[in-house]
Design a protein around this motif. Structure first.
Motif, short mmCIF file in Angstrom:
data_model
loop_
_atom_site.label_atom_id
_atom_site.label_comp_id
_atom_site.label_asym_id
_atom_site.label_seq_id
_atom_site.Cartn_x
_atom_site.Cartn_y
_atom_site.Cartn_z
N TYR A 36 3.14 27.58 66.35
CA TYR A 36 3.09 26.13 66.53
C TYR A 36 4.07 25.50 65.54
CZ TYR A 36 -1.15 25.95 69.46
OH TYR A 36 -2.06 26.07 70.48
N GLN A 38 4.90 21.73 63.54
CA GLN A 38 4.32 20.44 63.17
C GLN A 38 5.40 19.58 62.54
OE1 GLN A 38 1.17 20.50 60.15
NE2 GLN A 38 0.09 18.89 61.27
N ASN A 41 3.88 13.75 60.43
CA ASN A 41 2.98 12.75 61.02
C ASN A 41 2.72 12.99 62.51
OD1 ASN A 41 2.70 11.26 58.59
ND2 ASN A 41 4.72 10.38 58.95
N GLN A 42 2.88 14.21 62.94
CA GLN A 42 2.58 14.55 64.32
C GLN A 42 1.62 15.73 64.38
OE1 GLN A 42 5.89 14.86 67.03
NE2 GLN A 42 7.11 13.40 65.87
N GLY A 43 1.03 15.91 65.54
CA GLY A 43 0.15 17.05 65.75
C GLY A 43 0.93 18.33 65.96
N LEU A 44 0.21 19.43 66.02
CA LEU A 44 0.85 20.71 66.25
C LEU A 44 1.28 20.83 67.72
CD1 LEU A 44 -1.11 21.20 63.74
CD2 LEU A 44 -0.91 23.60 64.35
N LEU A 46 2.82 23.59 70.59
CA LEU A 46 3.01 25.01 70.86
C LEU A 46 4.48 25.32 71.12
CD1 LEU A 46 1.58 27.75 71.34
CD2 LEU A 46 1.56 27.15 73.78
N PHE A 90 3.67 27.16 62.00
CA PHE A 90 2.43 27.89 61.79
C PHE A 90 2.31 29.02 62.80
CE2 PHE A 90 0.37 25.27 58.67
CZ PHE A 90 0.89 24.01 58.88
N PRO A 102 -11.36 29.68 69.09
CA PRO A 102 -10.71 29.12 67.89
C PRO A 102 -9.51 29.94 67.45
CG PRO A 102 -13.09 29.21 67.60
CD PRO A 102 -12.78 29.96 68.87
N LEU A 103 -8.50 29.26 66.96
CA LEU A 103 -7.32 29.92 66.43
C LEU A 103 -7.47 30.11 64.93
CD1 LEU A 103 -4.63 27.84 68.36
CD2 LEU A 103 -5.34 30.19 68.86
N PHE A 105 -5.11 30.38 61.70
CA PHE A 105 -3.74 30.02 61.34
C PHE A 105 -3.33 30.63 60.00
CE2 PHE A 105 -2.43 26.77 64.37
CZ PHE A 105 -3.62 26.36 64.94
N GLY A 106 -2.02 30.85 59.87
CA GLY A 106 -1.45 31.14 58.57
C GLY A 106 -1.27 29.86 57.79
N LYS A 107 -0.75 29.98 56.57
CA LYS A 107 -0.62 28.81 55.70
C LYS A 107 0.61 27.97 56.02
CE LYS A 107 -3.21 30.57 51.77
NZ LYS A 107 -3.22 30.79 50.30
N ARG B 9 -5.81 6.95 62.02
CA ARG B 9 -4.81 7.91 61.58
C ARG B 9 -4.94 8.18 60.08
NH1 ARG B 9 -0.21 8.94 64.12
NH2 ARG B 9 -0.20 10.57 62.50
N PHE B 33 -11.93 21.16 70.09
CA PHE B 33 -12.04 21.80 68.78
C PHE B 33 -11.77 20.78 67.68
CE2 PHE B 33 -11.68 26.23 70.26
CZ PHE B 33 -11.13 26.04 71.51
N TYR B 35 -10.47 21.00 63.61
CA TYR B 35 -9.93 21.82 62.54
C TYR B 35 -9.74 20.96 61.30
CZ TYR B 35 -8.49 25.32 66.10
OH TYR B 35 -8.47 26.25 67.12
N GLN B 41 -1.98 23.96 53.37
CA GLN B 41 -2.67 25.06 54.05
C GLN B 41 -2.53 24.94 55.56
OE1 GLN B 41 -4.26 27.52 52.15
NE2 GLN B 41 -3.36 26.37 50.43
N GLY B 42 -2.87 26.01 56.26
CA GLY B 42 -2.94 25.94 57.71
C GLY B 42 -4.27 25.37 58.15
N PHE B 107 -2.97 19.65 70.49
CA PHE B 107 -3.45 19.03 69.26
C PHE B 107 -3.12 17.54 69.21
CE2 PHE B 107 -4.96 22.37 66.40
CZ PHE B 107 -4.62 23.49 67.12
N GLY B 108 -4.03 16.79 68.58
CA GLY B 108 -3.76 15.41 68.27
C GLY B 108 -3.00 15.29 66.96
N PRO B 109 -2.62 14.05 66.57
CA PRO B 109 -1.83 13.84 65.36
C PRO B 109 -2.62 13.98 64.07
CG PRO B 109 -2.33 11.75 66.37
CD PRO B 109 -2.84 12.80 67.30
#
Lengths: 115, 116
Positions: A36, A38, A41-44, A46, A90, A102-103, A105-107, B9, B33, B35, B41-42, B107-109
């Motif tokens: 993913y 990022q 200020n945005q979501g992840l 794919l 990520f 559920p996923l 994730f790495g850091k 936000r 989901f 998170y 961190q992730g 995913f959302g923001p």
């Protein structure tokens, strides 16, 4: 429990140069892998995913990744980066291919593309 | 079409206050989901809904965290008596089906929560 290791927290690279972002996962009988991105200020979003079949997976924005079972790796590559690729990346793993799992994730790896 | 939206936000809370974070999934998505993403961190899994049923809440860090999705669409994550360690970005994701192969989480923001 599954885990993901992203070996580099930050990767600076010059524009138009190639880049590889490394990802290793804990071994499991079944594993499904994701990258993913990022943006600030945005979501992840794919980039690509490996579920089965060919070990070389092509994604959006010119990215690709190769699943290597013997090395438990899923490194992300791009032959020539652009300034707009600057973002956090990520790697994630799941033990099922479906979207209701559920996923893990790495850091993350922060890619900084330098003009 | 519209993606996953989250509100607010940004949220600043004083230690001890209760907060409620909202997630509007993509219309028709069955799975939802939550998170938590701490600084540097992730994302880490908190909880999962299939329609209105909360099927997995194993990631909720304490009983101060509560999530609901009463009508199978909008979801709310509530944190009671917030602590500084709750400061993080809270991400919501949704997917179309309950087990479709190759289904994707969108995913959302996120909501950035800062507890002072």
């Amino acid at each position: 429990a599954q885990s993901v290791t992203q070996l580099d927290s930050q990767v600076p690279v010059f524009e138009e140069a190639p880049v590889e972002l490394r990802c290793n996962y804990s071994s499991s009988v079944s594993v499904y892998l994701f990258w993913y991105v990022q943006y600030p200020n945005q979501g992840l979003q794919l980039l690509l995913k490996y579920l089965s079949g060919s070990t070389l997976v092509k994604g959006i924005n010119g990215f690709e990744a190769e699943f290597n079972k013997s090395q438990t790796s899923f490194h992300l590559r791009k032959p020539s980066v652009h300034i707009s690729d600057t973002a956090e990346y990520f790697c994630a793993v799941s033990d099922r291919p479906s979207g209701n799992t559920p996923l893990v994730f790495g850091k993350g790896t922060r890619l900084s593309v330098i003009a | 079409g519209a993606g996953v939206s989250q509100s607010p936000r940004y949220k600043v809370a004083k230690r001890g206050q209760d907060v409620a974070l909202r997630c509007d999934p993509i219309s028709g998505h069955v799975s939802l989901f939550w998170y938590q993403q701490a600084l540097g961190q992730g994302p880490e899994f908190l909880t999962y809904f299939q329609n209105e049923a909360q099927l997995d809440k194993s990631g909720l860090p304490s009983d101060r965290f509560f999530a609901e999705r009463p009508e199978g669409s909008v979801s709310t994550l509530k944190i009671q008596r917030t602590q500084q360690e709750d400061s993080a970005v809270y991400l919501c994701a949704s997917s179309l089906s309950i087990g479709g192969y190759a289904d994707t989480q969108y995913f959302g923001p996120g909501t950035r929560l800062t507890v002072l």
